[in-house]
Design a protein around this motif. Structure first.
Motif, PDB file in Angstrom:
ATOM      1  N   GLN A 123       0.840  -1.254   0.285  1.00 16.64           N
ATOM      2  CA  GLN A 123      -0.001  -0.276   0.186  1.00 16.64           C
ATOM      3  C   GLN A 123       0.456   1.170  -0.366  1.00 16.64           C
ATOM      4  OE1 GLN A 123      -2.544  -0.727   3.579  1.00 16.64           O
ATOM      5  NE2 GLN A 123      -3.688  -1.564   2.158  1.00 16.64           N
ATOM      6  N   LEU A 124       0.637   2.141  -0.432  1.00 14.17           N
ATOM      7  CA  LEU A 124       1.225   3.081  -1.039  1.00 14.17           C
ATOM      8  C   LEU A 124      -0.240   4.431  -0.527  1.00 14.17           C
ATOM      9  CD1 LEU A 124       3.480   2.715  -3.934  1.00 14.17           C
ATOM     10  CD2 LEU A 124       4.101   2.736  -1.852  1.00 14.17           C
ATOM     11  N   VAL A 125       0.326   5.475   0.326  1.00 13.55           N
ATOM     12  CA  VAL A 125      -0.641   6.921   0.307  1.00 13.55           C
ATOM     13  C   VAL A 125       0.403   7.920  -0.186  1.00 13.55           C
ATOM     14  CG1 VAL A 125      -1.729   7.085   2.300  1.00 13.55           C
ATOM     15  CG2 VAL A 125      -1.691   5.235   1.430  1.00 13.55           C
ATOM     16  N   GLU A 126       0.609   8.736  -0.460  1.00 11.60           N
ATOM     17  CA  GLU A 126       0.600   9.848  -0.681  1.00 11.60           C
ATOM     18  C   GLU A 126      -0.316  11.275   0.031  1.00 11.60           C
ATOM     19  OE1 GLU A 126       0.344   7.659  -5.387  1.00 11.60           O
ATOM     20  OE2 GLU A 126      -0.608   7.988  -3.383  1.00 11.60           O
ATOM     21  N   SER A 127       0.662  11.996   0.420  1.00 20.96           N
ATOM     22  CA  SER A 127       0.256  12.693   1.437  1.00 20.96           C
ATOM     23  C   SER A 127       0.818  14.601   0.530  1.00 20.96           C
ATOM     24  CB  SER A 127       0.591  13.310   2.320  1.00 20.96           C
ATOM     25  OG  SER A 127       1.236  13.398   2.593  1.00 20.96           O
ATOM     26  N   GLY A 128       0.480  15.845   1.117  1.00 24.98           N
ATOM     27  CA  GLY A 128       1.008  16.888   0.350  1.00 24.98           C
ATOM     28  C   GLY A 128       1.392  17.604  -0.715  1.00 24.98           C
ATOM     29  N   GLY A 129      -0.221  17.388  -1.523  1.00 25.51           N
ATOM     30  CA  GLY A 129      -0.115  18.334  -2.404  1.00 25.51           C
ATOM     31  C   GLY A 129      -0.863  19.675  -2.248  1.00 25.51           C
ATOM     32  N   GLY A 130      -1.371  19.455  -3.772  1.00 28.28           N
ATOM     33  CA  GLY A 130      -1.690  21.375  -3.263  1.00 28.28           C
ATOM     34  C   GLY A 130      -2.173  22.358  -4.345  1.00 28.28           C
ATOM     35  N   LEU A 131      -2.208  23.373  -4.376  1.00 29.01           N
ATOM     36  CA  LEU A 131      -1.927  24.030  -4.869  1.00 29.01           C
ATOM     37  C   LEU A 131      -1.072  25.480  -4.773  1.00 29.01           C
ATOM     38  CD1 LEU A 131      -3.509  26.037  -7.290  1.00 29.01           C
ATOM     39  CD2 LEU A 131      -5.151  27.320  -5.962  1.00 29.01           C
ATOM     40  N   VAL A 132       0.159  26.150  -5.534  1.00 28.61           N
ATOM     41  CA  VAL A 132       0.597  26.457  -5.280  1.00 28.61           C
ATOM     42  C   VAL A 132       0.835  27.693  -6.467  1.00 28.61           C
ATOM     43  CG1 VAL A 132       2.654  24.959  -6.662  1.00 28.61           C
ATOM     44  CG2 VAL A 132       3.331  26.710  -4.475  1.00 28.61           C
ATOM     45  N   GLN A 133       1.349  29.310  -6.401  1.00 28.65           N
ATOM     46  CA  GLN A 133       1.667  29.673  -7.207  1.00 28.65           C
ATOM     47  C   GLN A 133       3.490  29.655  -8.182  1.00 28.65           C
ATOM     48  OE1 GLN A 133       1.787  33.753  -5.487  1.00 28.65           O
ATOM     49  NE2 GLN A 133      -0.755  33.951  -6.431  1.00 28.65           N
ATOM     50  N   ALA A 134       3.748  30.064  -9.083  1.00 27.34           N
ATOM     51  CA  ALA A 134       4.468  29.362  -9.969  1.00 27.34           C
ATOM     52  C   ALA A 134       5.331  30.052  -8.944  1.00 27.34           C
ATOM     53  CB  ALA A 134       4.054  29.873 -11.432  1.00 27.34           C
ATOM     54  N   GLY A 135       6.517  29.357  -9.591  1.00 23.47           N
ATOM     55  CA  GLY A 135       7.925  29.714  -8.933  1.00 23.47           C
ATOM     56  C   GLY A 135       8.227  28.731  -7.230  1.00 23.47           C
ATOM     57  N   GLY A 136       7.012  28.465  -6.568  1.00 25.36           N
ATOM     58  CA  GLY A 136       6.635  27.683  -5.311  1.00 25.36           C
ATOM     59  C   GLY A 136       7.257  26.960  -4.999  1.00 25.36           C
ATOM     60  N   SER A 137       6.829  25.672  -3.513  1.00 20.75           N
ATOM     61  CA  SER A 137       7.085  24.661  -3.351  1.00 20.75           C
ATOM     62  C   SER A 137       6.065  24.153  -2.718  1.00 20.75           C
ATOM     63  CB  SER A 137       8.672  24.702  -2.160  1.00 20.75           C
ATOM     64  OG  SER A 137       9.972  25.892  -3.463  1.00 20.75           O
ATOM     65  N   LEU A 138       6.551  23.343  -3.301  1.00 20.41           N
ATOM     66  CA  LEU A 138       6.284  21.416  -2.679  1.00 20.41           C
ATOM     67  C   LEU A 138       6.696  20.694  -2.159  1.00 20.41           C
ATOM     68  CD1 LEU A 138       3.025  21.823  -4.020  1.00 20.41           C
ATOM     69  CD2 LEU A 138       2.573  22.389  -1.837  1.00 20.41           C
ATOM     70  N   ARG A 139       6.392  19.794  -1.088  1.00 25.02           N
ATOM     71  CA  ARG A 139       6.689  18.966  -1.036  1.00 25.02           C
ATOM     72  C   ARG A 139       6.052  17.592  -0.661  1.00 25.02           C
ATOM     73  NH1 ARG A 139       9.758  16.456   4.199  1.00 25.02           N
ATOM     74  NH2 ARG A 139      11.150  14.732   3.616  1.00 25.02           N
ATOM     75  N   LEU A 140       6.090  16.584  -1.720  1.00 25.75           N
ATOM     76  CA  LEU A 140       5.101  15.217  -1.363  1.00 25.75           C
ATOM     77  C   LEU A 140       5.419  14.025  -0.526  1.00 25.75           C
ATOM     78  CD1 LEU A 140       4.077  14.610  -4.970  1.00 25.75           C
ATOM     79  CD2 LEU A 140       2.870  16.322  -3.435  1.00 25.75           C
ATOM     80  N   SER A 141       5.075  13.598   0.042  1.00 25.79           N
ATOM     81  CA  SER A 141       4.893  12.534   0.877  1.00 25.79           C
ATOM     82  C   SER A 141       4.961  11.016   0.328  1.00 25.79           C
ATOM     83  CB  SER A 141       5.522  12.526   2.201  1.00 25.79           C
ATOM     84  OG  SER A 141       5.929  14.023   3.147  1.00 25.79           O
ATOM     85  N   CYS A 142       4.845   9.693   0.282  1.00 30.25           N
ATOM     86  CA  CYS A 142       4.944   8.589   0.059  1.00 30.25           C
ATOM     87  C   CYS A 142       4.786   7.311   1.196  1.00 30.25           C
ATOM     88  CB  CYS A 142       4.804   8.023  -0.833  1.00 30.25           C
ATOM     89  SG  CYS A 142       4.235   6.609  -1.613  1.00 30.25           S
ATOM     90  N   ALA A 143       3.622   7.656   2.311  1.00 27.49           N
ATOM     91  CA  ALA A 143       4.199   6.191   3.156  1.00 27.49           C
ATOM     92  C   ALA A 143       3.480   4.720   3.119  1.00 27.49           C
ATOM     93  CB  ALA A 143       2.679   6.597   4.418  1.00 27.49           C
ATOM     94  N   ALA A 144       4.294   3.895   2.239  1.00 22.77           N
ATOM     95  CA  ALA A 144       4.505   2.472   3.063  1.00 22.77           C
ATOM     96  C   ALA A 144       4.204   1.780   3.422  1.00 22.77           C
ATOM     97  CB  ALA A 144       5.926   2.362   1.117  1.00 22.77           C
ATOM     98  N   SER A 145       4.076   0.660   2.939  1.00 19.89           N
ATOM     99  CA  SER A 145       3.670  -0.156   3.785  1.00 19.89           C
ATOM    100  C   SER A 145       3.363  -1.863   3.249  1.00 19.89           C
ATOM    101  CB  SER A 145       2.413  -0.604   4.993  1.00 19.89           C
ATOM    102  OG  SER A 145       0.892  -0.492   4.616  1.00 19.89           O
ATOM    103  N   GLY A 146       3.340  -2.785   4.462  1.00 17.22           N
ATOM    104  CA  GLY A 146       3.494  -4.296   3.245  1.00 17.22           C
ATOM    105  C   GLY A 146       4.318  -5.152   3.637  1.00 17.22           C
ATOM    106  N   ARG A 147       5.433  -4.786   3.204  1.00 20.93           N
ATOM    107  CA  ARG A 147       6.646  -5.426   3.228  1.00 20.93           C
ATOM    108  C   ARG A 147       7.854  -3.917   3.418  1.00 20.93           C
ATOM    109  NH1 ARG A 147       9.444  -7.342  -1.012  1.00 20.93           N
ATOM    110  NH2 ARG A 147      11.218  -6.734  -0.399  1.00 20.93           N
ATOM    111  N   THR A 148       9.192  -5.019   3.617  1.00 20.54           N
ATOM    112  CA  THR A 148      10.116  -4.081   3.284  1.00 20.54           C
ATOM    113  C   THR A 148      10.265  -3.649   2.047  1.00 20.54           C
ATOM    114  OG1 THR A 148      11.242  -5.126   5.214  1.00 20.54           O
ATOM    115  CG2 THR A 148      12.609  -3.933   4.248  1.00 20.54           C
ATOM    116  N   PHE A 149      10.445  -1.854   2.126  1.00 21.93           N
ATOM    117  CA  PHE A 149      10.943  -1.194   0.919  1.00 21.93           C
ATOM    118  C   PHE A 149      12.647  -0.630   0.565  1.00 21.93           C
ATOM    119  CE2 PHE A 149       5.920  -1.097  -0.591  1.00 21.93           C
ATOM    120  CZ  PHE A 149       5.842  -1.126   0.620  1.00 21.93           C
ATOM    121  N   SER A 150      13.393  -1.066   1.453  1.00 19.87           N
ATOM    122  CA  SER A 150      14.846  -0.628   1.303  1.00 19.87           C
ATOM    123  C   SER A 150      15.678  -0.833   0.610  1.00 19.87           C
ATOM    124  CB  SER A 150      15.514  -0.784   2.544  1.00 19.87           C
ATOM    125  OG  SER A 150      15.597  -2.540   2.505  1.00 19.87           O
TER     126      SER A 150
END
Length: 115
Positions: free
Chosen positions: A3-30
């Motif tokens: 399972q993969l769950v993203e967060s951190g999206g949104g609305l931003v003006q040009a030139g701005g910044s955002l950080r997306l995160s993804c939480a993974a579960s169900g096994r080891t991903f390393s």
């Protein structure tokens, strides 16, 4: 079950910044390749950035020098720092993992960049 769950999206003006995160579960991903794809309206899903098993990283040319992918294997997290965003970066962003011959995507996070 991966399972993969993203967060951190949104609305931003040009030139701005955002950080997306993804939480993974169900096994080891390393020891798996993880990364981010995106899909703009009317467009095909495209790769944005991949953190490979060997530690190397791939970026799509259009995001090089603006986006940074990182991961925290202890927490099963992968991140995408997006700087100097452009209107053409508007898309749904999907977290991705490659496990053997199987590809998994999260539900997606909307990123909208206004001009």
């Amino acid at each position: 079950q991966v399972q993969l769950v993203e967060s951190g999206g949104g609305l931003v003006q040009a030139g701005g910044s955002l950080r997306l995160s993804c939480a993974a579960s169900g096994r080891t991903f390393s020891n798996l390749a993880m990364g981010w794809f995106r899909q703009a309206p009317g467009q095909q899903r495209e790769v944005v950035a991949i953190s490979r098993r060997d530690g190397s990283i791939y970026y799509q040319d259009s995001v090089k020098d603006r986006y940074t992918i990182s991961r925290d294997n202890a927490k099963n997290m992968v991140y995408l720092q997006m700087n100097n965003l452009l209107p053409e970066d508007t898309a749904v962003y999907y977290c991705y993992v490659l496990w053997g011959h199987s590809t998994y995507f999260g539900q997606g996070a909307q990123v909208t960049v206004s001009s």
